[in-house]
Motif scaffolding. Structure first.
Motif, PDB file in Angstrom:
ATOM      1  N   ALA A 177       0.511  30.459  55.769  1.00  0.00           N
ATOM      2  CA  ALA A 177       1.349  29.641  54.882  1.00  0.00           C
ATOM      3  C   ALA A 177       2.210  30.526  53.971  1.00  0.00           C
ATOM      4  N   LEU A 178       1.616  31.593  53.433  1.00  0.00           N
ATOM      5  CA  LEU A 178       2.398  32.493  52.577  1.00  0.00           C
ATOM      6  C   LEU A 178       3.473  33.192  53.415  1.00  0.00           C
ATOM      7  N   ALA A 179       3.058  33.669  54.600  1.00  0.00           N
ATOM      8  CA  ALA A 179       4.023  34.367  55.465  1.00  0.00           C
ATOM      9  C   ALA A 179       5.188  33.438  55.805  1.00  0.00           C
ATOM     10  N   ALA A 180       4.868  32.205  56.163  1.00  0.00           N
ATOM     11  CA  ALA A 180       5.927  31.254  56.527  1.00  0.00           C
ATOM     12  C   ALA A 180       6.856  31.001  55.338  1.00  0.00           C
ATOM     13  N   ALA A 181       6.277  30.917  54.136  1.00  0.00           N
ATOM     14  CA  ALA A 181       7.099  30.643  52.953  1.00  0.00           C
ATOM     15  C   ALA A 181       8.025  31.816  52.644  1.00  0.00           C
ATOM     16  N   VAL A 182       7.536  33.029  52.829  1.00  0.00           N
ATOM     17  CA  VAL A 182       8.381  34.211  52.566  1.00  0.00           C
ATOM     18  C   VAL A 182       9.527  34.248  53.586  1.00  0.00           C
ATOM     19  N   THR A 183       9.195  33.996  54.845  1.00  0.00           N
ATOM     20  CA  THR A 183      10.246  33.981  55.872  1.00  0.00           C
ATOM     21  C   THR A 183      11.260  32.870  55.587  1.00  0.00           C
ATOM     22  N   ALA A 184      10.757  31.701  55.226  1.00  0.00           N
ATOM     23  CA  ALA A 184      11.673  30.574  54.941  1.00  0.00           C
ATOM     24  C   ALA A 184      12.584  30.901  53.761  1.00  0.00           C
ATOM     25  N   ALA A 185      12.100  31.726  52.837  1.00  0.00           N
ATOM     26  CA  ALA A 185      12.899  32.092  51.663  1.00  0.00           C
ATOM     27  C   ALA A 185      13.845  33.255  51.961  1.00  0.00           C
ATOM     28  N   GLY A 186      13.847  33.733  53.206  1.00  0.00           N
ATOM     29  CA  GLY A 186      14.820  34.763  53.580  1.00  0.00           C
ATOM     30  C   GLY A 186      14.247  36.146  53.749  1.00  0.00           C
ATOM     31  N   GLY A 187      12.971  36.344  53.364  1.00  0.00           N
ATOM     32  CA  GLY A 187      12.341  37.649  53.537  1.00  0.00           C
ATOM     33  C   GLY A 187      11.581  37.716  54.850  1.00  0.00           C
ATOM     34  N   LEU A 188      10.704  38.702  54.963  1.00  0.00           N
ATOM     35  CA  LEU A 188       9.841  38.773  56.140  1.00  0.00           C
ATOM     36  C   LEU A 188       8.407  38.513  55.697  1.00  0.00           C
ATOM     37  N   GLY A 189       7.845  37.414  56.192  1.00  0.00           N
ATOM     38  CA  GLY A 189       6.463  37.074  55.861  1.00  0.00           C
ATOM     39  C   GLY A 189       5.502  37.859  56.732  1.00  0.00           C
ATOM     40  N   MET A 190       4.420  38.323  56.116  1.00  0.00           N
ATOM     41  CA  MET A 190       3.390  39.072  56.855  1.00  0.00           C
ATOM     42  C   MET A 190       2.047  38.374  56.672  1.00  0.00           C
TER      43      MET A 190
ATOM     44  N   CYS B 296       1.116  33.063  44.342  1.00  0.00           N
ATOM     45  CA  CYS B 296       2.052  31.980  44.668  1.00  0.00           C
ATOM     46  C   CYS B 296       1.294  30.769  45.223  1.00  0.00           C
ATOM     47  N   ALA B 297       1.936  29.636  45.114  1.00  0.00           N
ATOM     48  CA  ALA B 297       1.284  28.385  45.505  1.00  0.00           C
ATOM     49  C   ALA B 297       0.783  28.424  46.946  1.00  0.00           C
ATOM     50  N   GLU B 298       1.466  29.176  47.818  1.00  0.00           N
ATOM     51  CA  GLU B 298       1.125  29.162  49.248  1.00  0.00           C
ATOM     52  C   GLU B 298       0.022  30.156  49.619  1.00  0.00           C
ATOM     53  N   SER B 299      -0.462  30.941  48.660  1.00  0.00           N
ATOM     54  CA  SER B 299      -1.432  31.981  49.027  1.00  0.00           C
ATOM     55  C   SER B 299      -2.827  31.398  49.202  1.00  0.00           C
ATOM     56  N   LEU B 300      -3.713  32.211  49.802  1.00  0.00           N
ATOM     57  CA  LEU B 300      -5.100  31.790  50.029  1.00  0.00           C
ATOM     58  C   LEU B 300      -6.013  32.221  48.879  1.00  0.00           C
ATOM     59  N   LEU B 301      -5.447  32.770  47.828  1.00  0.00           N
ATOM     60  CA  LEU B 301      -6.267  33.271  46.717  1.00  0.00           C
ATOM     61  C   LEU B 301      -7.155  32.145  46.167  1.00  0.00           C
ATOM     62  N   SER B 302      -8.390  32.494  45.842  1.00  0.00           N
ATOM     63  CA  SER B 302      -9.333  31.473  45.356  1.00  0.00           C
ATOM     64  C   SER B 302      -8.943  31.048  43.937  1.00  0.00           C
ATOM     65  N   PRO B 303      -9.464  29.902  43.470  1.00  0.00           N
ATOM     66  CA  PRO B 303      -9.132  29.456  42.107  1.00  0.00           C
ATOM     67  C   PRO B 303      -9.462  30.506  41.038  1.00  0.00           C
TER      68      PRO B 303
ATOM     69  N   VAL C 179       1.718  29.896  38.632  1.00  0.00           N
ATOM     70  CA  VAL C 179       1.594  29.614  40.068  1.00  0.00           C
ATOM     71  C   VAL C 179       2.880  28.915  40.490  1.00  0.00           C
ATOM     72  N   GLU C 180       3.698  29.621  41.254  1.00  0.00           N
ATOM     73  CA  GLU C 180       4.996  29.064  41.646  1.00  0.00           C
ATOM     74  C   GLU C 180       5.155  29.161  43.152  1.00  0.00           C
ATOM     75  N   PRO C 181       6.009  28.330  43.731  1.00  0.00           N
ATOM     76  CA  PRO C 181       6.281  28.492  45.157  1.00  0.00           C
ATOM     77  C   PRO C 181       7.019  29.810  45.407  1.00  0.00           C
ATOM     78  N   VAL C 182       6.747  30.416  46.558  1.00  0.00           N
ATOM     79  CA  VAL C 182       7.402  31.673  46.937  1.00  0.00           C
ATOM     80  C   VAL C 182       8.920  31.570  46.794  1.00  0.00           C
ATOM     81  N   ALA C 183       9.488  30.438  47.228  1.00  0.00           N
ATOM     82  CA  ALA C 183      10.950  30.312  47.223  1.00  0.00           C
ATOM     83  C   ALA C 183      11.512  30.507  45.816  1.00  0.00           C
TER      84      ALA C 183
END
Ligand code: FMN
Length: 334
Positions: free
Chosen positions: A42-55, A214-221, A309-313
Motif C-alpha cells: 500500500a505504501l509502495a503503491a501510494a508513492v508510485t501514484a504520487a510520482g515517485g518510485l514505491g518500494m 504515513c497513512a498507508e504504512s504498516l507501522l503499528s499504532p 499521519v498524512e497520506p503519502v501524496a
C-alpha cells in the motif's frame, strides 16, 4: 499578464526531475526506502501514484509469503514498484529472491552484503538494481559489480546501516567515486533536505523515516505514536534488538531506533542480554503486544520532522513544491 495556462506552459513540467528520474519515468525523484514491516504494497503503491518510485521492503522477518502478499497489494494499483531485501535474509531464504525476481520489479535492491550474484540474475530478467553504500570504496565495488543505482546512505538514517559517514560528506565522496546515478539517503524528510541533496548532485532521494508514519504504512499504532512524539535527539544506535531477536546482522550494521525502555536498558550490555532468556522473551511478547516500552521502532534523526499521519501524496506534494521553490529562488552560483 500571462494566463494560468501560459504560466504553466513556460514552467518545466517537473522542476525537480533528474536524468535518472526521467529515465525511470518518475515525476518526482523520490524513492521510498524498502522498510521491512512498514513499507508494504500500500505504501509502495501510494508513492508510485504520487510520482515517485514505491518500494516494498522485506526486512529481518521477511518470508516469501509476506512478499507475495505485499506484491499483490502493490499490483492492485497501476504503475512500477521496486522491492528491497536484506542480504543475510535473502541468503537464508532463497525463495525470497526468487519471488522478488518473479515479480519483475522496476528496481531490485539488496543491501547489507558483499555477495552480488543477485545482480546478474536481475539483469538477465531486465530488472534494474540498487544497493545502499556507506563509503566511497564500497560504492566503487558496487558500481564495478554492475549495480545500476547506488544509495549513499548516511549515518543519520533510520534502521540498519553503517555509522561511518553522514549523508552529505558520503554523498560528495560517492559522487566523486562513481559514474552511476546516486540517490541520497539518511535524514531527508522535508523540502529543504530534498532540495539540499538534489542541489548537491543526487539523482534522487531514498526516504525511510519521513514516510514511515504515513497513512498507508504498516507501522503499528504504538510505533506510529512513538514516531510522532519523538524529536531528532531521541534516536539511539544499537545492536540490542538484533541480539535479543537472534538476527545475525553483521556488527558493523547496527540499527538506529527510537529510545525506549528496552533500548536504554540493554544498549551496551548486549552480552548480558544474550544470556538473559527472560529479557529476550519479554521483548518478543512486547512486540506482539505492541508495547511502546519494548517495541523497537527504526527511525533516523529526521524523525522530528514527522509530526502527523498524512497520506503519502500530501507529504510528497509539500516536499516537492517546497524544494522546487527553494531551488528556483537560489540563483545559480550561490
Ligand atoms: C522503519 C524502517 C525500516 C527499515 N527497514 C529496512 C529494510 O527492511 N531494508 C533496508 O534495506 N533498509 C531498511 N531501512 C533503512 C532504509 O533503507 C534507509 O537506509 C533509511 O531509512 C534512510 O534514512 P532515513 O530513515 O533518515 O530516511 C529501514 C528504515 C526505517 C526507518
Amino acid at each position: 499578464m500571462p494566463t494560468a495556462r501560459e504560466t504553466t506552459d513556460i514552467r518545466p513540467a517537473d522542476p525537480l526531475a533528474t536524468p535518472w528520474s526521467r529515465a525511470f519515468g518518475l515525476r518526482v525523484p523520490v524513492v521510498n526506502a524498502p522498510m521491512g514491516g512498514v513499507a508494504g504494497g500500500a505504501l509502495a503503491a501510494a508513492v508510485t501514484a504520487a510520482g515517485g518510485l514505491g518500494m516494498i521492503g522485506m526486512g529481518s522477518a521477511a518470508t516469501p509469503e509476506a512478499l507475495r502478499r505485499e506484491i499483490d497489494r502493490a499490483c492492485a494499483i497501476t504503475g512500477p514498484f521496486g522491492i528491497g531485501l536484506v542480504d543475510w535474509v535473502a541468503a537464508r531464504r532463497p525463495a525470497l529472491l526468487a519471488a522478488a525476481l518473479d515479480a519483475r520489479p522496476a528496481l531490485l535492491a539488496v543491501s547489507f552484503g558483499d555477495e552480488l550474484t543477485w545482480v546478474s540474475r536481475a539483469h538477465e530478467r531486465g530488472i534494474r538494481t540498487a544497493t545502499q553504500v556507506f563509503t566511497a570504496e564500497h560504492a566503487r565495488r558496487a558500481a564495478d559489480a554492475g549495480i545500476d543505482v547506488l544509495v549513499a546512505r548516511g549515518s543519520e538514517g533510520g534502521g540498519h546501516g553503517a555509522v561511518t559517514m553522514a549523508t552529505l560528506p558520503l554523498l560528495d565522496a560517492v559522487l566523486a567515486a562513481v559514474d552511476v546515478p546516486v540517490l541520497a539517503a539518511g535524514g531527508i524528510g522535508s523540502a529543504a533536505s530534498l532540495a539540499a541533496v538534489l542541489a548537491a548532485g543526487a539523482s534522487g532521494a531514498w526516504v525511510g523515516t519521513g514516510l514511515a508514519a504515513c497513512a498507508e504504512s504498516l507501522l503499528s499504532p504504538s510505533g506510529r505514536a512513538a514516531m510522532l512524539a519523538a524529536d531528532g535527539a531521541d534516536t539511539v544506535v544499537t545492536t540490542a534488538v538484533d541480539v535479543a531477536l537472534d538476527y545475525p546482522w553483521p556488527a558493523h550494521f547496527p540499527s538506529r531506533v527510537l529510545r525506549n525502555e528496552f533500548v536504554t536498558e540493554w544498549t551496551g550490555r548486549e552480552d548480558a542480554l544474550r544470556a538473559d532468556t527472560a529479557a529476550r522473551d519479554a521483548l518478543r511478547a512486547g512486540i506482539a503486544a505492541d508495547d511502546p516500552r519494548l517495541l523497537p521502532v527504526d527511525a533516523g534523526q529526521g524523525v522530528g520532522l514527522v509530526t502527523a499521519v498524512e497520506p503519502v501524496a500530501d507529504v510528497l506534494d509539500a516536499w516537492c513544491r517546497g524544494a522546487a521553490g527553494l531551488l528556483a529562488a537560489r540563483p545559480a552560483g550561490h
